[in-house]
Motif scaffolding. Structure first.
Motif, PDB file in Angstrom:
ATOM      1  N   LEU A  98       0.937   5.214   7.197  1.00  0.00           N
ATOM      2  CA  LEU A  98       1.062   3.993   7.416  1.00  0.00           C
ATOM      3  C   LEU A  98       1.622   3.658   8.676  1.00  0.00           C
ATOM      4  N   ALA A  99       1.328   2.694   9.402  1.00  0.00           N
ATOM      5  CA  ALA A  99       1.459   2.392  10.803  1.00  0.00           C
ATOM      6  C   ALA A  99       1.647   0.845  10.992  1.00  0.00           C
ATOM      7  N   ASP A 100       2.910   0.475  11.169  1.00  0.00           N
ATOM      8  CA  ASP A 100       3.240  -1.093  11.229  1.00  0.00           C
ATOM      9  C   ASP A 100       3.301  -1.359  12.780  1.00  0.00           C
ATOM     10  N   SER A 109       2.155   1.130  -8.853  1.00  0.00           N
ATOM     11  CA  SER A 109       3.264   0.145  -8.441  1.00  0.00           C
ATOM     12  C   SER A 109       4.463   0.130  -9.003  1.00  0.00           C
ATOM     13  N   LYS A 110       4.292  -0.023 -10.501  1.00  0.00           N
ATOM     14  CA  LYS A 110       5.659  -0.278 -11.084  1.00  0.00           C
ATOM     15  C   LYS A 110       5.963   1.225 -11.845  1.00  0.00           C
ATOM     16  N   SER A 111       5.379   2.135 -11.415  1.00  0.00           N
ATOM     17  CA  SER A 111       5.523   3.549 -12.104  1.00  0.00           C
ATOM     18  C   SER A 111       6.934   4.277 -11.923  1.00  0.00           C
ATOM     19  N   ARG A 112       7.358   5.378 -12.489  1.00  0.00           N
ATOM     20  CA  ARG A 112       8.572   5.881 -12.480  1.00  0.00           C
ATOM     21  C   ARG A 112       8.351   6.906 -11.140  1.00  0.00           C
ATOM     22  N   THR A 113       6.899   7.261 -11.297  1.00  0.00           N
ATOM     23  CA  THR A 113       6.537   8.340 -10.219  1.00  0.00           C
ATOM     24  C   THR A 113       6.360   7.787  -8.775  1.00  0.00           C
ATOM     25  N   ALA A 114       6.547   6.299  -8.446  1.00  0.00           N
ATOM     26  CA  ALA A 114       6.355   5.759  -7.373  1.00  0.00           C
ATOM     27  C   ALA A 114       7.371   6.356  -6.203  1.00  0.00           C
ATOM     28  N   SER A 115       8.286   6.634  -6.485  1.00  0.00           N
ATOM     29  CA  SER A 115       9.523   6.760  -5.555  1.00  0.00           C
ATOM     30  C   SER A 115       9.166   8.605  -5.091  1.00  0.00           C
ATOM     31  N   GLU A 116       8.690   9.141  -5.873  1.00  0.00           N
ATOM     32  CA  GLU A 116       8.076  10.702  -5.672  1.00  0.00           C
ATOM     33  C   GLU A 116       6.751  10.442  -4.753  1.00  0.00           C
ATOM     34  N   LEU A 117       5.870   9.752  -5.144  1.00  0.00           N
ATOM     35  CA  LEU A 117       4.575   9.588  -4.441  1.00  0.00           C
ATOM     36  C   LEU A 117       5.040   9.120  -2.969  1.00  0.00           C
ATOM     37  N   ARG A 118       5.924   8.208  -3.038  1.00  0.00           N
ATOM     38  CA  ARG A 118       6.333   7.817  -1.348  1.00  0.00           C
ATOM     39  C   ARG A 118       6.877   8.732  -0.720  1.00  0.00           C
ATOM     40  N   THR A 119       7.561  10.001  -1.157  1.00  0.00           N
ATOM     41  CA  THR A 119       8.152  10.942  -0.497  1.00  0.00           C
ATOM     42  C   THR A 119       7.044  11.928  -0.090  1.00  0.00           C
ATOM     43  N   THR A 120       6.045  12.193  -0.910  1.00  0.00           N
ATOM     44  CA  THR A 120       5.386  13.336  -1.032  1.00  0.00           C
ATOM     45  C   THR A 120       3.786  13.187  -0.472  1.00  0.00           C
ATOM     46  N   GLN A 121       3.707  11.976  -0.341  1.00  0.00           N
ATOM     47  CA  GLN A 121       2.186  11.722  -0.024  1.00  0.00           C
ATOM     48  C   GLN A 121       1.858  10.628   1.062  1.00  0.00           C
ATOM     49  N   PHE A 122       3.176  10.164   1.444  1.00  0.00           N
ATOM     50  CA  PHE A 122       3.019   8.955   2.427  1.00  0.00           C
ATOM     51  C   PHE A 122       3.891   9.324   3.593  1.00  0.00           C
ATOM     52  N   GLU A 153      -2.188  -4.821  -9.374  1.00  0.00           N
ATOM     53  CA  GLU A 153      -1.912  -3.344  -9.467  1.00  0.00           C
ATOM     54  C   GLU A 153      -2.206  -2.696  -8.209  1.00  0.00           C
ATOM     55  N   VAL A 154      -1.433  -1.651  -7.820  1.00  0.00           N
ATOM     56  CA  VAL A 154      -1.745  -0.763  -6.890  1.00  0.00           C
ATOM     57  C   VAL A 154      -2.013   0.485  -7.669  1.00  0.00           C
ATOM     58  N   LEU A 155      -3.365   1.066  -7.145  1.00  0.00           N
ATOM     59  CA  LEU A 155      -3.804   2.315  -8.158  1.00  0.00           C
ATOM     60  C   LEU A 155      -3.999   3.689  -7.187  1.00  0.00           C
ATOM     61  N   LEU A 156      -3.414   4.817  -7.457  1.00  0.00           N
ATOM     62  CA  LEU A 156      -3.794   5.765  -6.742  1.00  0.00           C
ATOM     63  C   LEU A 156      -4.643   6.804  -7.681  1.00  0.00           C
ATOM     64  N   ASP A 157      -5.841   7.179  -7.335  1.00  0.00           N
ATOM     65  CA  ASP A 157      -6.815   8.145  -8.164  1.00  0.00           C
ATOM     66  C   ASP A 157      -6.880   7.468  -9.191  1.00  0.00           C
ATOM     67  N   GLY A 158      -7.156   6.107  -9.370  1.00  0.00           N
ATOM     68  CA  GLY A 158      -7.449   5.336 -10.724  1.00  0.00           C
ATOM     69  C   GLY A 158      -6.285   5.343 -11.389  1.00  0.00           C
ATOM     70  N   GLU A 159      -4.874   5.562 -11.094  1.00  0.00           N
ATOM     71  CA  GLU A 159      -3.857   5.433 -11.815  1.00  0.00           C
ATOM     72  C   GLU A 159      -2.912   4.487 -11.344  1.00  0.00           C
ATOM     73  N   LEU A 187       0.886  -1.391  -0.086  1.00  0.00           N
ATOM     74  CA  LEU A 187       0.137   0.181  -0.041  1.00  0.00           C
ATOM     75  C   LEU A 187       0.895   1.353   0.054  1.00  0.00           C
ATOM     76  N   GLY A 188       1.838   1.194   0.632  1.00  0.00           N
ATOM     77  CA  GLY A 188       2.831   2.271   0.815  1.00  0.00           C
ATOM     78  C   GLY A 188       3.826   2.467  -0.340  1.00  0.00           C
ATOM     79  N   LEU A 189       3.841   1.544  -1.448  1.00  0.00           N
ATOM     80  CA  LEU A 189       4.624   1.531  -2.455  1.00  0.00           C
ATOM     81  C   LEU A 189       5.881   1.364  -2.229  1.00  0.00           C
TER      82      LEU A 189
END
Length: 221
Positions: A161-163, A69-82, A60-66, A50-52
């Motif tokens: 996300l809390a483990d 999980s294998k996108s080049r933007t996954a790293s940026e999303l991890r930093t900015t949204q999680f 697939e993992v989708l965020l806002d329908g996109e 879930l946290g990419l």
């Protein structure tokens, strides 16, 4: 818009057993969700997907329908949204509580003074503002975990996300930390917690139970 898992399965090698099997899950903005199940049921792996942090073997993992999980933007999303809160408080023990609460904001490029103002506000929110100048090494386990929650909140993430965030705490501190994490988050921030603790889960709006790597029941607490 939701964070969605579509037919997600995962295993750590072709000859290994499935850790997560055929999971469909949707979590909307602002929700609070508990992932429960026995040890080995797949909670931590599911949270990592879930946290990419982990790419699923299938699905697939989708965020806002996109699909991300294998996108080049996954790293940026991890930093900015999680933001993450772990079982063991992940802190710089020689730095103050305020320094630790500011870290994620600074990593995102915030100016130091702005980061400190936001961090002290979040330390106050979770009840440890009076400890802002104290070195982290001098804090109790519960105090240090609340500093880590303040750090997560300060970054104004879309998803926390809390483990097992209360796994090493006593009962009274578990209640305090669970309340801070779930009830003090900003409006619109969703929190997903992997936990064994029914007290923590009861504070969430939804409980998802896993057995043998798959979701077996989903309900309100």
């Amino acid at each position: 818009m939701p964070l969605t898992l579509h037919r997600v399965s995962h295993r750590y090698g072709a000859a290994m057993p499935w850790v997560v099997r055929g999971v469909d899950l949707e979590v909307g903005d602002g929700e609070s969700v508990a992932l429960m199940g026995p040890s080995g049921s797949g909670k931590t792996t599911l949270l990592s997907i879930l946290g990419l942090l982990t790419h699923p073997t299938e699905g697939e993992v989708l965020l806002d329908g996109e699909a991300v999980s294998k996108s080049r933007t996954a790293s940026e999303l991890r930093t900015t949204q999680f933001s993450w809160v772990f079982q063991t408080a992940n802190a710089l023990l020689r730095r103050t509580a305020l320094d630790n609460a500011s870290l994620q904001l600074l990593a995102r490029g915030a100016l130091p003074e702005a980061a400190r103002r936001t961090a002290i506000m979040e330390l106050d929110r979770v009840g440890v503002g009076h400890l802002a100048s104290r070195p982290a090494r001098l804090l109790s386990g519960g105090e240090l975990q609340r500093v880590c929650i303040a750090r997560a909140l300060a970054a104004a993430p879309r998803w926390i996300l809390a483990d097992e965030p209360t796994g090493q705490l006593d009962r009274a501190t578990t209640i305090e930390v669970g309340k801070a994490l779930i009830e003090q988050r900003p409006i619109g921030t969703a929190v997903i917690i992997a936990t064994h603790d029914p007290e923590v889960a009861s504070r969430c709006s939804r409980i998802i139970r896993l057995i043998d790597s798959a979701i077996v029941i989903e309900n309100s607490p």
